[in-house]
Design a protein around this motif. Sequence first.
Motif, PDB file in Angstrom:
ATOM      1  N   LEU A 114      23.699  12.564  67.716  1.00 55.10           N
ATOM      2  CA  LEU A 114      23.830  13.573  68.769  1.00 55.10           C
ATOM      3  C   LEU A 114      24.301  12.895  70.050  1.00 55.10           C
ATOM      4  CD1 LEU A 114      20.529  15.644  68.291  1.00 55.10           C
ATOM      5  CD2 LEU A 114      22.736  15.937  67.160  1.00 55.10           C
ATOM      6  N   LEU A 115      25.250  13.516  70.726  1.00 57.54           N
ATOM      7  CA  LEU A 115      25.846  12.888  71.902  1.00 57.54           C
ATOM      8  C   LEU A 115      25.589  13.765  73.121  1.00 57.54           C
ATOM      9  CD1 LEU A 115      29.219  12.136  70.109  1.00 57.54           C
ATOM     10  CD2 LEU A 115      27.240  10.625  70.299  1.00 57.54           C
ATOM     11  N   ASP A 116      25.139  13.146  74.196  1.00 57.43           N
ATOM     12  CA  ASP A 116      24.918  13.901  75.439  1.00 57.43           C
ATOM     13  C   ASP A 116      25.955  13.453  76.466  1.00 57.43           C
ATOM     14  OD1 ASP A 116      23.785  15.710  77.174  1.00 57.43           O
ATOM     15  OD2 ASP A 116      22.314  14.271  77.948  1.00 57.43           O
ATOM     16  N   PHE A 117      26.817  14.383  76.857  1.00 60.46           N
ATOM     17  CA  PHE A 117      27.898  14.050  77.793  1.00 60.46           C
ATOM     18  C   PHE A 117      27.604  14.580  79.185  1.00 60.46           C
ATOM     19  CE2 PHE A 117      30.083  14.273  73.678  1.00 60.46           C
ATOM     20  CZ  PHE A 117      30.679  13.031  73.681  1.00 60.46           C
ATOM     21  N   PRO A 118      28.195  13.950  80.186  1.00 58.49           N
ATOM     22  CA  PRO A 118      28.135  14.561  81.512  1.00 58.49           C
ATOM     23  C   PRO A 118      29.138  15.713  81.573  1.00 58.49           C
ATOM     24  CG  PRO A 118      29.317  12.471  81.603  1.00 58.49           C
ATOM     25  CD  PRO A 118      28.925  12.688  80.174  1.00 58.49           C
ATOM     26  N   ALA A 119      28.929  16.619  82.514  1.00 58.32           N
ATOM     27  CA  ALA A 119      29.898  17.697  82.693  1.00 58.32           C
ATOM     28  C   ALA A 119      31.187  17.085  83.239  1.00 58.32           C
ATOM     29  CB  ALA A 119      29.328  18.698  83.684  1.00 58.32           C
ATOM     30  N   GLY A 120      32.297  17.742  82.999  1.00 62.90           N
ATOM     31  CA  GLY A 120      33.549  17.231  83.561  1.00 62.90           C
ATOM     32  C   GLY A 120      34.705  18.136  83.200  1.00 62.90           C
ATOM     33  N   TYR A 121      35.577  18.360  84.162  1.00 61.15           N
ATOM     34  CA  TYR A 121      36.673  19.302  83.944  1.00 61.15           C
ATOM     35  C   TYR A 121      37.952  18.612  83.460  1.00 61.15           C
ATOM     36  CZ  TYR A 121      33.983  23.039  85.992  1.00 61.15           C
ATOM     37  OH  TYR A 121      33.034  23.981  86.218  1.00 61.15           O
ATOM     38  N   SER A 122      38.007  17.286  83.615  1.00 59.37           N
ATOM     39  CA  SER A 122      39.240  16.608  83.237  1.00 59.37           C
ATOM     40  C   SER A 122      39.470  16.768  81.738  1.00 59.37           C
ATOM     41  CB  SER A 122      39.119  15.133  83.599  1.00 59.37           C
ATOM     42  OG  SER A 122      39.951  14.387  82.772  1.00 59.37           O
ATOM     43  N   ARG A 123      40.736  16.760  81.363  1.00 54.98           N
ATOM     44  CA  ARG A 123      41.058  16.824  79.927  1.00 54.98           C
ATOM     45  C   ARG A 123      40.867  15.460  79.285  1.00 54.98           C
ATOM     46  NH1 ARG A 123      44.073  21.245  76.838  1.00 54.98           N
ATOM     47  NH2 ARG A 123      42.761  22.853  77.695  1.00 54.98           N
ATOM     48  N   PHE A 124      40.876  14.424  80.134  1.00 53.74           N
ATOM     49  CA  PHE A 124      40.742  13.090  79.556  1.00 53.74           C
ATOM     50  C   PHE A 124      39.306  12.613  79.702  1.00 53.74           C
ATOM     51  CE2 PHE A 124      41.556   8.587  78.783  1.00 53.74           C
ATOM     52  CZ  PHE A 124      42.219   8.741  77.587  1.00 53.74           C
ATOM     53  N   THR A 125      38.419  13.262  78.965  1.00 53.83           N
ATOM     54  CA  THR A 125      37.002  12.914  79.013  1.00 53.83           C
ATOM     55  C   THR A 125      36.615  12.364  77.646  1.00 53.83           C
ATOM     56  OG1 THR A 125      36.526  15.146  78.346  1.00 53.83           O
ATOM     57  CG2 THR A 125      36.397  14.690  80.698  1.00 53.83           C
ATOM     58  N   PRO A 126      35.455  11.711  77.566  1.00 51.06           N
ATOM     59  CA  PRO A 126      35.032  11.216  76.253  1.00 51.06           C
ATOM     60  C   PRO A 126      35.033  12.316  75.200  1.00 51.06           C
ATOM     61  CG  PRO A 126      33.577  10.387  77.956  1.00 51.06           C
ATOM     62  CD  PRO A 126      34.518  11.337  78.636  1.00 51.06           C
ATOM     63  N   VAL A 127      34.556  13.503  75.588  1.00 54.06           N
ATOM     64  CA  VAL A 127      34.457  14.555  74.562  1.00 54.06           C
ATOM     65  C   VAL A 127      35.847  14.940  74.047  1.00 54.06           C
ATOM     66  CG1 VAL A 127      34.409  16.650  75.994  1.00 54.06           C
ATOM     67  CG2 VAL A 127      33.095  16.583  73.910  1.00 54.06           C
ATOM     68  N   SER A 128      36.831  15.022  74.954  1.00 51.25           N
ATOM     69  CA  SER A 128      38.189  15.382  74.511  1.00 51.25           C
ATOM     70  C   SER A 128      38.755  14.333  73.569  1.00 51.25           C
ATOM     71  CB  SER A 128      39.137  15.514  75.700  1.00 51.25           C
ATOM     72  OG  SER A 128      38.657  16.462  76.565  1.00 51.25           O
ATOM     73  N   CYS A 129      38.465  13.071  73.895  1.00 51.77           N
ATOM     74  CA  CYS A 129      38.967  11.972  73.068  1.00 51.77           C
ATOM     75  C   CYS A 129      38.349  12.046  71.659  1.00 51.77           C
ATOM     76  CB  CYS A 129      38.657  10.647  73.749  1.00 51.77           C
ATOM     77  SG  CYS A 129      39.281   9.241  72.857  1.00 51.77           S
ATOM     78  N   LEU A 130      37.032  12.326  71.609  1.00 59.16           N
ATOM     79  CA  LEU A 130      36.363  12.411  70.308  1.00 59.16           C
ATOM     80  C   LEU A 130      36.879  13.610  69.511  1.00 59.16           C
ATOM     81  CD1 LEU A 130      32.637  11.551  71.108  1.00 59.16           C
ATOM     82  CD2 LEU A 130      34.507  10.021  70.555  1.00 59.16           C
ATOM     83  N   VAL A 131      37.075  14.724  70.232  1.00 56.32           N
ATOM     84  CA  VAL A 131      37.578  15.938  69.568  1.00 56.32           C
ATOM     85  C   VAL A 131      38.970  15.658  69.018  1.00 56.32           C
ATOM     86  CG1 VAL A 131      38.449  18.274  70.073  1.00 56.32           C
ATOM     87  CG2 VAL A 131      36.156  17.607  70.817  1.00 56.32           C
ATOM     88  N   HIS A 132      39.811  15.053  69.845  1.00 59.82           N
ATOM     89  CA  HIS A 132      41.197  14.803  69.440  1.00 59.82           C
ATOM     90  C   HIS A 132      41.250  13.900  68.202  1.00 59.82           C
ATOM     91  CE1 HIS A 132      45.467  14.746  69.871  1.00 59.82           C
ATOM     92  NE2 HIS A 132      45.467  13.425  69.767  1.00 59.82           N
ATOM     93  N   ASN A 133      40.297  12.982  68.121  1.00 58.76           N
ATOM     94  CA  ASN A 133      40.276  12.055  66.983  1.00 58.76           C
ATOM     95  C   ASN A 133      39.384  12.538  65.829  1.00 58.76           C
ATOM     96  OD1 ASN A 133      41.988   9.670  67.758  1.00 58.76           O
ATOM     97  ND2 ASN A 133      40.730   9.925  69.591  1.00 58.76           N
ATOM     98  N   HIS A 134      38.987  13.796  65.909  1.00 57.68           N
ATOM     99  CA  HIS A 134      38.194  14.431  64.840  1.00 57.68           C
ATOM    100  C   HIS A 134      36.925  13.649  64.516  1.00 57.68           C
ATOM    101  CE1 HIS A 134      41.536  17.110  64.367  1.00 57.68           C
ATOM    102  NE2 HIS A 134      42.336  16.061  64.260  1.00 57.68           N
ATOM    103  N   LEU A 135      36.249  13.196  65.564  1.00 54.81           N
ATOM    104  CA  LEU A 135      35.023  12.420  65.350  1.00 54.81           C
ATOM    105  C   LEU A 135      33.766  13.281  65.453  1.00 54.81           C
ATOM    106  CD1 LEU A 135      35.978   9.160  67.284  1.00 54.81           C
ATOM    107  CD2 LEU A 135      35.932   9.520  64.826  1.00 54.81           C
ATOM    108  N   LEU A 136      33.927  14.556  65.816  1.00 49.95           N
ATOM    109  CA  LEU A 136      32.748  15.433  65.936  1.00 49.95           C
ATOM    110  C   LEU A 136      32.767  16.485  64.829  1.00 49.95           C
ATOM    111  CD1 LEU A 136      32.751  16.033  69.803  1.00 49.95           C
ATOM    112  CD2 LEU A 136      31.194  14.591  68.504  1.00 49.95           C
ATOM    113  N   ASP A 137      31.617  16.633  64.160  1.00 47.87           N
ATOM    114  CA  ASP A 137      31.534  17.656  63.111  1.00 47.87           C
ATOM    115  C   ASP A 137      31.274  19.036  63.706  1.00 47.87           C
ATOM    116  OD1 ASP A 137      31.812  16.019  60.687  1.00 47.87           O
ATOM    117  OD2 ASP A 137      30.027  15.033  61.476  1.00 47.87           O
ATOM    118  N   GLY A 138      30.715  19.063  64.885  1.00 47.56           N
ATOM    119  CA  GLY A 138      30.453  20.363  65.502  1.00 47.56           C
ATOM    120  C   GLY A 138      30.167  20.226  66.987  1.00 47.56           C
TER     121      GLY A 138
END
Length: 251
Positions: A114-138
């Motif tokens: 489970l990953l806890d991210f800070p809020a952020g509006y930028s497209r270049f955030t850790p969550v976007s990077c993980l999503v783009h690389n298909h590293l999150l199942d949900g």
Amino acid sequence: MKTFTFFTPKGGCGKTTLILLLAAYIRYYLGKTVKVIDFEADKFPLMRFREDDLVASHQEGTPLHNYLKGRQVLEPYPIECAGKEINNYKADDVIQLARAVNEEIRQDEFDYLLLDFPAGYSRFTPVSCLVHNHLLDGVYVPTSTERQERIDSFQIGRHFLEEGQPFKIVWNHLKKKYIENPSVLDTAEQELLGYGLPCSKVRIKDFNKATEDSSVRCFVRNTLCWPERYVKMVCPELIDLFEEIIAFLGD
Ligand SMILES: Nc1ncnc2c1ncn2[C@@H]1O[C@H](COP(=O)(O)OP(=O)(O)OP(=O)(O)O)[C@@H](O)[C@H]1O
Ligand SMILES: [Mg+2]
């Protein structure tokens, strides 16, 4: 191993609270293994919650000590801190974080990550990077009915949709009037679905009132037990939500 996060661009929507409750549910109720990685800045480090809980659990008379007394206590789940202020994440940091998550997935040591991210509006955030690389199942996007939050959730939902990321929007912090008159939310959900944005079946109410009691409050963010009695008192829908998430992630 299944990787999951609650993410919202806007701060204060309930990401950290829900991650901690879900981690407790997985570890201490389902008895599965879970690791939590805290990507947030050291504003509210999860490690500090753990340290406070460990102190409280050894201190005679505290609600946590009383709750744990006589119960079988499972080995606490590990928490790793990798936090930075979201706006300070540089390209290299983001890539390094994606590598770290990738390595966790490769090692496959836990049932859930489970990953806890800070809020952020930028497209270049850790969550976007993980999503783009298909590293999150949900990913679940907790959102209130407040206008800005709805717009943000809509936008991040569109982004997830474009990326092929499995996700759902989940109402959180719902005021009583929406619980009593759910047709407003039914209409909003239909509209979201029209844009391809799926919503969770579960709706989480505002449980602030119930947590005014300090002995209840300390359980909502605890890291050492699944406080079933308190969850049922504060917001039993949380249990439905976690059941839904576990099913959503599959085996
Ligand atoms: N359903 C709810 N009812 C009442 N209070 C809630 C609910 N969900 C979260 N909260 C409260 O809202 C506040 C913000 O929650 P939390 O810190 O989990 O948000 P966050 O999205 O992680 O914020 P940030 O973006 O700053 O990391 C906390 O005080 C938490 O207890
Ligand atoms: Mg948070």
